[in-house]
Design a protein around this motif. Structure first.
Motif, PDB file in Angstrom:
ATOM      1  N   LEU A 178       3.049  -4.588   2.936  1.00 46.44           N
ATOM      2  CA  LEU A 178       2.367  -5.200   4.082  1.00 46.44           C
ATOM      3  C   LEU A 178       2.645  -6.703   4.136  1.00 46.44           C
ATOM      4  CD1 LEU A 178      -1.107  -3.393   4.057  1.00 46.44           C
ATOM      5  CD2 LEU A 178       1.045  -2.668   5.061  1.00 46.44           C
ATOM      6  N   HIS A 237      -5.250 -17.435  16.833  1.00 46.01           N
ATOM      7  CA  HIS A 237      -4.195 -17.145  17.813  1.00 46.01           C
ATOM      8  C   HIS A 237      -4.003 -18.267  18.827  1.00 46.01           C
ATOM      9  CE1 HIS A 237      -3.028 -13.088  16.758  1.00 46.01           C
ATOM     10  NE2 HIS A 237      -4.305 -12.792  16.557  1.00 46.01           N
ATOM     11  N   MET A 245      -8.143  -7.133  -1.670  1.00 44.62           N
ATOM     12  CA  MET A 245      -7.093  -6.111  -1.628  1.00 44.62           C
ATOM     13  C   MET A 245      -6.246  -6.263  -2.877  1.00 44.62           C
ATOM     14  SD  MET A 245      -5.391  -5.576   2.062  1.00 44.62           S
ATOM     15  CE  MET A 245      -4.810  -3.907   2.296  1.00 44.62           C
ATOM     16  N   GLU A 257     -10.009 -15.223  12.518  1.00 42.03           N
ATOM     17  CA  GLU A 257     -10.259 -15.346  13.966  1.00 42.03           C
ATOM     18  C   GLU A 257     -11.728 -15.660  14.262  1.00 42.03           C
ATOM     19  OE1 GLU A 257      -8.279 -12.585  16.548  1.00 42.03           O
ATOM     20  OE2 GLU A 257      -7.011 -11.898  14.917  1.00 42.03           O
ATOM     21  N   GLN A 270     -12.935 -10.574  10.233  1.00 40.15           N
ATOM     22  CA  GLN A 270     -12.551 -10.513  11.639  1.00 40.15           C
ATOM     23  C   GLN A 270     -13.650  -9.873  12.474  1.00 40.15           C
ATOM     24  OE1 GLN A 270      -8.873  -8.448  12.238  1.00 40.15           O
ATOM     25  NE2 GLN A 270      -8.415  -9.595  14.088  1.00 40.15           N
ATOM     26  N   PRO A 325       2.370 -12.591  14.752  1.00 41.37           N
ATOM     27  CA  PRO A 325       2.115 -11.555  15.752  1.00 41.37           C
ATOM     28  C   PRO A 325       1.062 -10.549  15.271  1.00 41.37           C
ATOM     29  CG  PRO A 325       4.139 -11.097  14.563  1.00 41.37           C
ATOM     30  CD  PRO A 325       3.650 -12.426  14.072  1.00 41.37           C
ATOM     31  N   ASN A 326       0.532  -9.741  16.193  1.00 41.75           N
ATOM     32  CA  ASN A 326      -0.396  -8.676  15.809  1.00 41.75           C
ATOM     33  C   ASN A 326       0.278  -7.764  14.797  1.00 41.75           C
ATOM     34  OD1 ASN A 326      -1.416  -8.631  19.191  1.00 41.75           O
ATOM     35  ND2 ASN A 326      -2.707  -9.223  17.493  1.00 41.75           N
ATOM     36  N   GLY A 327      -0.466  -7.420  13.774  1.00 39.64           N
ATOM     37  CA  GLY A 327       0.067  -6.521  12.751  1.00 39.64           C
ATOM     38  C   GLY A 327       1.007  -7.226  11.778  1.00 39.64           C
ATOM     39  N   GLY A 328       1.116  -8.545  11.871  1.00 41.98           N
ATOM     40  CA  GLY A 328       2.043  -9.295  11.013  1.00 41.98           C
ATOM     41  C   GLY A 328       1.589  -9.423   9.565  1.00 41.98           C
ATOM     42  N   GLY A 329       0.306  -9.166   9.322  1.00 41.79           N
ATOM     43  CA  GLY A 329      -0.182  -9.224   7.933  1.00 41.79           C
ATOM     44  C   GLY A 329      -1.118 -10.403   7.662  1.00 41.79           C
ATOM     45  N   LYS A 330      -1.628 -11.033   8.708  1.00 39.44           N
ATOM     46  CA  LYS A 330      -2.479 -12.223   8.522  1.00 39.44           C
ATOM     47  C   LYS A 330      -3.806 -11.868   7.829  1.00 39.44           C
ATOM     48  CE  LYS A 330      -2.482 -12.960  12.980  1.00 39.44           C
ATOM     49  NZ  LYS A 330      -1.672 -11.784  13.362  1.00 39.44           N
ATOM     50  N   SER A 331      -4.474 -10.835   8.344  1.00 39.99           N
ATOM     51  CA  SER A 331      -5.754 -10.446   7.720  1.00 39.99           C
ATOM     52  C   SER A 331      -5.517  -9.955   6.303  1.00 39.99           C
ATOM     53  CB  SER A 331      -6.432  -9.339   8.522  1.00 39.99           C
ATOM     54  OG  SER A 331      -6.723  -9.793   9.807  1.00 39.99           O
ATOM     55  N   THR A 332      -4.403  -9.246   6.109  1.00 35.48           N
ATOM     56  CA  THR A 332      -4.087  -8.750   4.762  1.00 35.48           C
ATOM     57  C   THR A 332      -3.904  -9.922   3.796  1.00 35.48           C
ATOM     58  OG1 THR A 332      -3.004  -6.852   5.771  1.00 35.48           O
ATOM     59  CG2 THR A 332      -2.469  -7.283   3.468  1.00 35.48           C
ATOM     60  N   VAL A 360       0.881  -1.171   0.000  1.00 32.58           N
ATOM     61  CA  VAL A 360       0.000   0.000   0.000  1.00 32.58           C
ATOM     62  C   VAL A 360       0.916   1.217   0.000  1.00 32.58           C
ATOM     63  CG1 VAL A 360      -1.725   1.309   1.292  1.00 32.58           C
ATOM     64  CG2 VAL A 360      -1.891  -1.166   1.197  1.00 32.58           C
TER      65      VAL A 360
HETATM   66  N1  LIG Z   1      -5.397  -0.765   3.837  1.00 32.02           N
HETATM   67  C1  LIG Z   1      -4.298  -0.594   4.558  1.00 32.02           C
HETATM   68  N2  LIG Z   1      -3.489   0.464   4.338  1.00 32.02           N
HETATM   69  C2  LIG Z   1      -2.349   0.632   5.048  1.00 32.02           C
HETATM   70  N3  LIG Z   1      -1.935  -0.193   6.007  1.00 32.02           N
HETATM   71  C3  LIG Z   1      -2.699  -1.260   6.284  1.00 32.02           C
HETATM   72  C4  LIG Z   1      -3.923  -1.518   5.576  1.00 32.02           C
HETATM   73  N4  LIG Z   1      -4.452  -2.665   6.065  1.00 32.02           N
HETATM   74  C5  LIG Z   1      -3.612  -3.087   7.028  1.00 32.02           C
HETATM   75  N5  LIG Z   1      -2.575  -2.253   7.163  1.00 32.02           N
HETATM   76  C6  LIG Z   1      -1.426  -2.419   8.085  1.00 32.02           C
HETATM   77  O1  LIG Z   1      -0.783  -3.623   7.710  1.00 32.02           O
HETATM   78  C7  LIG Z   1      -0.287  -4.298   8.861  1.00 32.02           C
HETATM   79  C8  LIG Z   1      -0.852  -5.711   8.887  1.00 32.02           C
HETATM   80  O2  LIG Z   1      -2.241  -5.656   9.212  1.00 32.02           O
HETATM   81  P1  LIG Z   1      -3.129  -6.949   9.365  1.00 32.02           P
HETATM   82  O3  LIG Z   1      -4.482  -6.504   9.801  1.00 32.02           O
HETATM   83  O4  LIG Z   1      -3.018  -7.754   8.140  1.00 32.02           O
HETATM   84  O5  LIG Z   1      -2.371  -7.693  10.564  1.00 32.02           O
HETATM   85  P2  LIG Z   1      -2.798  -8.976  11.382  1.00 32.02           P
HETATM   86  O6  LIG Z   1      -1.620  -9.896  11.378  1.00 32.02           O
HETATM   87  O7  LIG Z   1      -4.079  -9.519  10.876  1.00 32.02           O
HETATM   88  O8  LIG Z   1      -2.977  -8.349  12.847  1.00 32.02           O
HETATM   89  P3  LIG Z   1      -3.908  -8.741  14.094  1.00 32.02           P
HETATM   90  O9  LIG Z   1      -3.374 -10.030  14.657  1.00 32.02           O
HETATM   91  O10 LIG Z   1      -3.669  -7.589  15.029  1.00 32.02           O
HETATM   92  O11 LIG Z   1      -5.334  -8.838  13.613  1.00 32.02           O
HETATM   93  C9  LIG Z   1      -0.689  -3.453  10.054  1.00 32.02           C
HETATM   94  O12 LIG Z   1       0.409  -2.681  10.423  1.00 32.02           O
HETATM   95  C10 LIG Z   1      -1.820  -2.603   9.531  1.00 32.02           C
HETATM   96  O13 LIG Z   1      -1.898  -1.386  10.210  1.00 32.02           O
END
Ligand SMILES: Nc1ncnc2c1ncn2[C@@H]1O[C@H](COP(=O)(O)OP(=O)(O)OP(=O)(O)O)[C@@H](O)[C@H]1O
Length: 243
Positions: free
Chosen positions: A26, A196, A61, A164, A84, A45-52, A21
């Motif tokens: 990401l 998790h 996306m 999740e 989620q 970990p949180n913010g690792g990019g799993k949901s992405t 992005v």
């Molecule tokens: N559309 C977007 N634009 C910019 N940054 C994004 C976007 N979507 C997610 N991010 C960032 O990308 C990173 C990964 O987000 P993601 O939600 O994929 O993490 P996650 O592993 O699912 O986290 P969690 O366990 O906290 O749910 C985070 O730092 C988030 O802020």
């Protein structure tokens, strides 16, 4: 999932697939294969990019590289997606019935505000039948998860993508939903699930993927978790000390 016919879950192939992005990467390019009919756990970990990563699989996306969902016999199947969080404003006056009908029909609600037998079965199985007129904003966390799952199942999927799915559920609720996923998987459906709870992953999943900005590891759940999960690492380190 609600009946017993066999499913032909797809295989998912990623070839240098990633998400960027603006100038932020990401998820770094990933090349791997998620085998058909298996239950895959996405960890990290949180913010690792799993949901992405899940959104990339779902085409929600923009990504670079290739994401191929190989449907058996070349026939495009359905995907059931459980995000989620239920993306809604609590004050919006939508009932449980409205929500499921919207998820199965492309027509406006007032065209067919009727429960088909299929919808009825799913709602009963997920113990939602008695709350059809309740506003979705008034549901508890567990009820909301069951509603999201009902919408996913009503797509008659052979692939479930779950972000999740156990959050907000107590132990009994978790067991119940895991039983439904298990039945789907045993019939041949493919599952990709962000989770998790390492014990759930070890007990139910076939493959685990550790995602931390990139795909850091893939393998048997116990092995991946032992390498990356601080909880499991501490547990096995302690065991080694005792031994
Ligand atoms: N559309 C977007 N634009 C910019 N940054 C994004 C976007 N979507 C997610 N991010 C960032 O990308 C990173 C990964 O987000 P993601 O939600 O994929 O993490 P996650 O592993 O699912 O986290 P969690 O366990 O906290 O749910 C985070 O730092 C988030 O802020």
């Amino acid at each position: 999932m609600m009946n017993n016919h066999a499913l032909d879950g797809p295989c998912i192939r990623l070839d240098q697939a990633g998400v960027r992005v603006d100038s932020t990467q990401l998820v770094a390019p990933v090349s791997t294969q998620l085998e058909s009919g298996q239950w895959h756990a996405i960890l990290g970990p949180n913010g690792g990019g799993k949901s992405t990563l899940l959104k990339m699989l779902m085409g929600l996306m923009p990504h670079h590289g290739l994401v191929n969902i190989d449907w058996p016999q070349g026939e495009k199947g359905q995907i059931g997606y459980m995000p989620q969080m239920l993306p809604f404003d609590r004050s919006v006056p939508i009932s449980v019935l409205d929500y499921v009908l919207m998820s199965v029909s492309t027509k406006p609600l007032w065209f067919a505000r009727r429960l088909t037998p299929e919808v009825k079965v799913v709602m009963e199985k997920l113990r939602l039948s008695h709350m059809l007129n309740r506003k979705i904003g008034a549901l508890s966390g567990g009820e909301r998860q069951r509603l999201l799952l009902a919408s996913a199942l009503l797509q008659s999927p052979s692939l479930l993508v779950l972000d999740e799915p156990l959050s907000g559920l107590d132990q009994a609720g978790q067991k119940e939903i895991l039983g439904l996923f298990s039945a789907f998987n045993k019939r041949g459906g493919t599952i990709v699930m962000v989770e998790h709870d390492w014990q759930v992953v070890i007990d139910y999943c076939h493959q685990a993927y550790w995602v931390e900005g990139e795909l850091k590891a893939k393998g048997a759940p116990a092995e991946v978790l032992e390498c990356f999960s601080p909880v499991l690492r501490k547990w096995s380190d302690n065991n080694r000390t005792v031994a």
